[in-house]
Enzyme design. Structure first.
Site, mmCIF file in Angstrom:
data_model
loop_
_atom_site.group_PDB
_atom_site.id
_atom_site.type_symbol
_atom_site.label_atom_id
_atom_site.label_comp_id
_atom_site.label_asym_id
_atom_site.label_seq_id
_atom_site.Cartn_x
_atom_site.Cartn_y
_atom_site.Cartn_z
ATOM 1 N N LYS A 171 -11.631 -64.262 29.410
ATOM 2 C CA LYS A 171 -11.511 -63.744 30.771
ATOM 3 C C LYS A 171 -12.866 -63.267 31.302
ATOM 4 O O LYS A 171 -13.234 -63.579 32.429
ATOM 5 C CB LYS A 171 -10.503 -62.581 30.724
ATOM 6 N N SER A 172 -13.609 -62.547 30.482
ATOM 7 C CA SER A 172 -14.909 -62.017 30.921
ATOM 8 C C SER A 172 -15.851 -63.143 31.325
ATOM 9 O O SER A 172 -16.513 -63.078 32.361
ATOM 10 C CB SER A 172 -15.575 -61.274 29.763
ATOM 11 N N GLY A 193 -10.976 -54.879 37.680
ATOM 12 C CA GLY A 193 -12.219 -54.131 37.845
ATOM 13 C C GLY A 193 -13.425 -55.050 37.778
ATOM 14 O O GLY A 193 -14.419 -54.850 38.480
ATOM 15 N N ARG A 223 -9.951 -46.286 40.131
ATOM 16 C CA ARG A 223 -11.061 -46.399 39.185
ATOM 17 C C ARG A 223 -12.426 -46.110 39.828
ATOM 18 O O ARG A 223 -12.625 -46.338 41.016
ATOM 19 C CB ARG A 223 -11.011 -47.781 38.528
ATOM 20 N N SER A 254 -21.810 -50.174 30.558
ATOM 21 C CA SER A 254 -20.817 -50.944 31.314
ATOM 22 C C SER A 254 -21.366 -52.330 31.604
ATOM 23 O O SER A 254 -22.343 -52.483 32.348
ATOM 24 C CB SER A 254 -20.473 -50.243 32.629
ATOM 25 N N GLN A 263 -19.857 -54.455 33.321
ATOM 26 C CA GLN A 263 -19.549 -54.784 34.710
ATOM 27 C C GLN A 263 -20.665 -54.314 35.624
ATOM 28 O O GLN A 263 -21.102 -55.045 36.514
ATOM 29 C CB GLN A 263 -18.212 -54.149 35.121
ATOM 30 N N ASP A 321 -12.044 -52.792 24.674
ATOM 31 C CA ASP A 321 -10.715 -53.255 25.106
ATOM 32 C C ASP A 321 -9.741 -53.403 23.937
ATOM 33 O O ASP A 321 -8.536 -53.577 24.141
ATOM 34 C CB ASP A 321 -10.836 -54.592 25.850
ATOM 35 N N LYS A 329 -9.739 -46.901 32.608
ATOM 36 C CA LYS A 329 -9.400 -48.331 32.575
ATOM 37 C C LYS A 329 -8.163 -48.559 33.450
ATOM 38 O O LYS A 329 -7.844 -47.737 34.298
ATOM 39 C CB LYS A 329 -9.175 -48.775 31.122
ATOM 40 N N ARG A 367 -5.939 -44.923 29.144
ATOM 41 C CA ARG A 367 -5.422 -45.509 27.900
ATOM 42 C C ARG A 367 -5.258 -44.482 26.779
ATOM 43 O O ARG A 367 -4.452 -44.692 25.870
ATOM 44 C CB ARG A 367 -6.298 -46.682 27.449
HETATM 45 C C1 S3P Z 1 -15.735 -56.174 31.159
HETATM 46 C C2 S3P Z 1 -16.392 -55.054 30.751
HETATM 47 C C3 S3P Z 1 -15.699 -53.867 30.243
HETATM 48 C C4 S3P Z 1 -14.298 -54.200 29.798
HETATM 49 C C5 S3P Z 1 -13.566 -55.005 30.812
HETATM 50 C C6 S3P Z 1 -14.281 -56.313 31.068
HETATM 51 C C7 S3P Z 1 -16.527 -57.300 31.685
HETATM 52 O O1 S3P Z 1 -15.617 -52.889 31.262
HETATM 53 O O2 S3P Z 1 -13.583 -53.029 29.496
HETATM 54 O O3 S3P Z 1 -12.254 -55.286 30.378
HETATM 55 O O4 S3P Z 1 -16.012 -58.431 31.782
HETATM 56 O O5 S3P Z 1 -17.697 -57.086 32.001
HETATM 57 P P1 S3P Z 1 -16.851 -51.884 31.588
HETATM 58 O O6 S3P Z 1 -17.974 -52.679 32.097
HETATM 59 O O7 S3P Z 1 -16.295 -50.934 32.619
HETATM 60 O O8 S3P Z 1 -17.173 -51.189 30.313
#
Ligand code: S3P
Length: 434
Positions: free
Chosen positions: A24-25, A96, A124, A167, A169, A315, A342, A346
Site C-alpha cells: 500500500k505504501s 493519512g 489526525r 514520519s 508521510q 503498523d 493513527k 491504537r
Molecule cells: C506510512 C507511514 C506511516 C505508517 C502509515 C503509512 C507511509 O505513518 O504508519 O501506515 O506510507 O508513509 P507516519 O508517516 O505517520 O509514521
C-alpha cells in the site's frame, strides 16, 4: 460485509501458500510520482484497498487520467505542470498517506486544493505536514491543526527539515514538494522511517542523495514514467505471520513479500521472541527487496520493544501485541505514542485485549502485556473502531481464543486488505458472519 464477524479457533494448523495484496505504501507513491512524470506509468500488483483508491481519486482530481484494470493501474502523467491552476477538493477517505503526500504534491503548483477525509482522518494531526510546506512557500490552512486542509501552492524554495517525529508521510510530502522547489531540499530524521519514496524516485529518473540520517533531492529534475512492480505488503503479511506462529501445527509460506529493512522490524522482534521464520528467495527488482517467508508455529517469549525500532514496525504493533499476549513473560512496548494518532488511538483500542483475559496496561507511549504462555485467550467481543489494523489484529487473536472473538465493524479491513477474512477462512480458520 456484515456488521460482525466471529473468528474462531483454527480447526487445524494453518497450511499452504498465501499471497498478500501489493504494498500500500509503495502504491500511493507510485501513483503520485506517476502523476508528476512525463509519460504513462504502470503500477503492477495494485492492492485496490480503499486507501490506495483514495490516492487514485487524488491523482484524478489533479487532472490526471488513471485507469485500473485487474491489478494494474496506468497513470498518464501530467509532468511538471501537474495541478497548475487547478481548484479541487480531494476526498482522502481514511488515508493519512493520501492526505499528507497529496499536500506535498499540491504545494508545488499554482492552484488550490482542499484535502478532506472521513471522521477518523479529520481527527489526525496535520500541522506536522503544513509547517514545512509553509516554510517552502506554500499557503497551507488547517482546521485547528487538522483536516480539512487547504493548500495554495506556488513557487517553492528548498528547505532543510529535521522531522520532530519520525514520519515517512511527512518526509515524503517534503520531498514531493522539493521536486518542484528551487534548490536542494533535505529531510533529516532521528530514527529512520520507511524509505520507499527515496527508493522509488530513482526509478522515475530522479537523483536522490542519501547521507547519514538524511535524504536530499534537487528541485527541477524531470520525472520520466516508470513501471513499478509492487512487492506484497509487509504489513498485510504480518497478520498471517503471527497467525502461523500462534496456531499449533501451522506451516505457512508467504510469497513475494516486501522485506525492505525499514519495514521488517516485526520479523526481527518475532525472531527475538523465538519465532521460526525463514526468509528465502530474496531478490530486489527496482530497489525494493522481496522474499518468501516460511513460518512455523513456535512458542514465543516476551521481549522489550524500544523507541528506536518503532518506526520500522509502527503498523505491526497491534498484531505484535497479540503475539505478546500468547508469549511467556511480560512484553513492554515503549516510544510508540504515534499509535495514539493513527486511524484510531491504537493504544486505547488494544486495551480491548483485556476483554479476552489478557493482563495488559497502557502507558502514555506504549503497552505492557502479560503473556499467557500459550494458554488460549477467552472469547470476547471487541470493536474495530473503524481501524483496519485493529480489526485484523483481533482476528488473529480469535484464532487462539477458546470460543473465538467477535469483531464489530470488520469491513474496515478492506482499507488495506480486501479479502482478508476470506483468506483467513481459506487457510482453515473459522470465520462466521453475523
Ligand atoms: C506510512 C507511514 C506511516 C505508517 C502509515 C503509512 C507511509 O505513518 O504508519 O501506515 O506510507 O508513509 P507516519 O508517516 O505517520 O509514521
Amino acid at each position: 460485509m456484515s456488521e460482525v464477524v466471529v473468528v474462531g479457533p483454527a480447526r487445524r494448523g494453518l497450511a499452504g501458500t498465501v499471497a498478500v495484496p501489493g504494498d500500500k505504501s509503495i502504491a500511493h507513491r507510485a501513483l503520485l510520482l506517476g502523476a508528476l512524470a512525463d509519460g504513462v506509468s504502470r503500477v503492477v500488483g495494485f492492492p485496490g484497498g480503499a486507501d490506495t483508491r483514495s490516492t487514485l481519486g487524488a491523482v484524478r482530481a489533479l487532472g490526471v487520467r488513471a485507469e485500473e484494470t485487474a491489478d494494474v493501474v496506468l497513470v498518464e502523467g501530467a509532468g511538471p505542470e501537474l495541478g497548475e491552476r487547478i481548484r479541487t477538493t480531494i476526498d482522502c477517505g481514511n488515508s493519512g498517506t493520501t492526505m499528507r503526500l497529496a499536500a506535498g504534491l499540491a504545494a508545488g503548483a499554482h492552484g488550490t486544493v482542499v484535502l478532506d477525509g472521513d471522521a477518523s482522518l479529520r481527527r489526525r494531526p496535520m500541522e506536522r505536514v503544513a509547517e514545512p510546506l509553509r516554510r517552502m512557500g506554500a499557503e497551507v490552512a488547517t482546521t485547528d491543526g487538522r483536516a480539512p486542509l487547504t493548500v495554495r501552492g506556488g513557487a517553492l524554495g528548498a528547505i532543510d527539515w529535521v522531522l520532530p517525529v519520525p514520519s515517512a508521510q511527512v518526509k515524503s510530502a517534503v520531498l514531493l514538494a522539493g521536486l518542484r522547489a528551487r534548490g536542494t531540499t533535505r529531510v533529516r530524521e532521528p530514527h529512520p522511517s520507511r524509505d520507499h519514496t527515496e527508493r522509488l524516485l530513482p526509478a522515475f529518473g530522479v537523483e536522490v542523495t542519501r547521507e547519514g540520517e538524511g535524504v536530499a533531492v534537487a528541485g527541477g529534475q524531470p520525472l520520466r514514467a516508470a513501471e513499478v512492480m509492487l512487492p506484497g505488503d509487509a504489513s498485510s503479511a504480518a497478520y498471517f505471520v503471527v497467525a502461523a506462529l500462534l496456531v499449533a501445527g501451522s506451516e505457512l509460506r508467504l510469497a513475494n513479500v516486501g522485506v525492505n529493512p525499514t519495514r521488517s522490524g516485526y520479523l526481527h522482534v518475532l525472531r527475538r521472541m523465538g519465532a521460526t521464520i525463514d526468509v528465502v528467495d530474496v531478490h530486489e527488482p527496482a530497489g525494493e527487496p522481496r522474499a518468501t517467508l516460511v513460518v512455523r508455529a513456535s512458542p514465543l517469549h516476551a521481549t522489550a520493544i524500544e523507541a528506536a525500532e518503532v518506526p520500522a514496525l509502527i503498523d505491526e504493533l497491534p498484531v505484535l501485541a497479540v503475539a505478546a499476549a500468547l508469549a511467556e513473560g511480560t512484553t513492554t512496548i515503549a516510544g510508540a505514542a504515534e499509535l495514539r494518532v493513527k486511524e484510531s488511538d491504537r493504544l486505547a483500542a488494544l486495551e480491548q485485549l483485556g476483554r479476552l483475559g489478557v493482563g495488559l496496561s497502557t502507558t502514555a507511549d506504549g503497552l505492557v502485556v502479560r503473556g499467557s504462555a500459550g494458554r488460549p485467550l477467552h472469547a470476547g467481543r471487541i470493536a474495530s473502531l473503524g481501524d483496519h489494523r485493529i480489526a485484523m489484529a483481533f482476528a488473529v487473536a480469535g484464532l487462539v481464543a477458546d470460543a473465538g472473538v467477535e469483531i464489530v465493524d470488520p469491513a474496515c479491513a478492506a482499507v488495506s486488505f480486501p479479502g482478508f477474512f476470506e483468506r483467513l477462512a481459506a487457510l482453515g480458520a473459522t470465520v462466521e458472519r453475523r
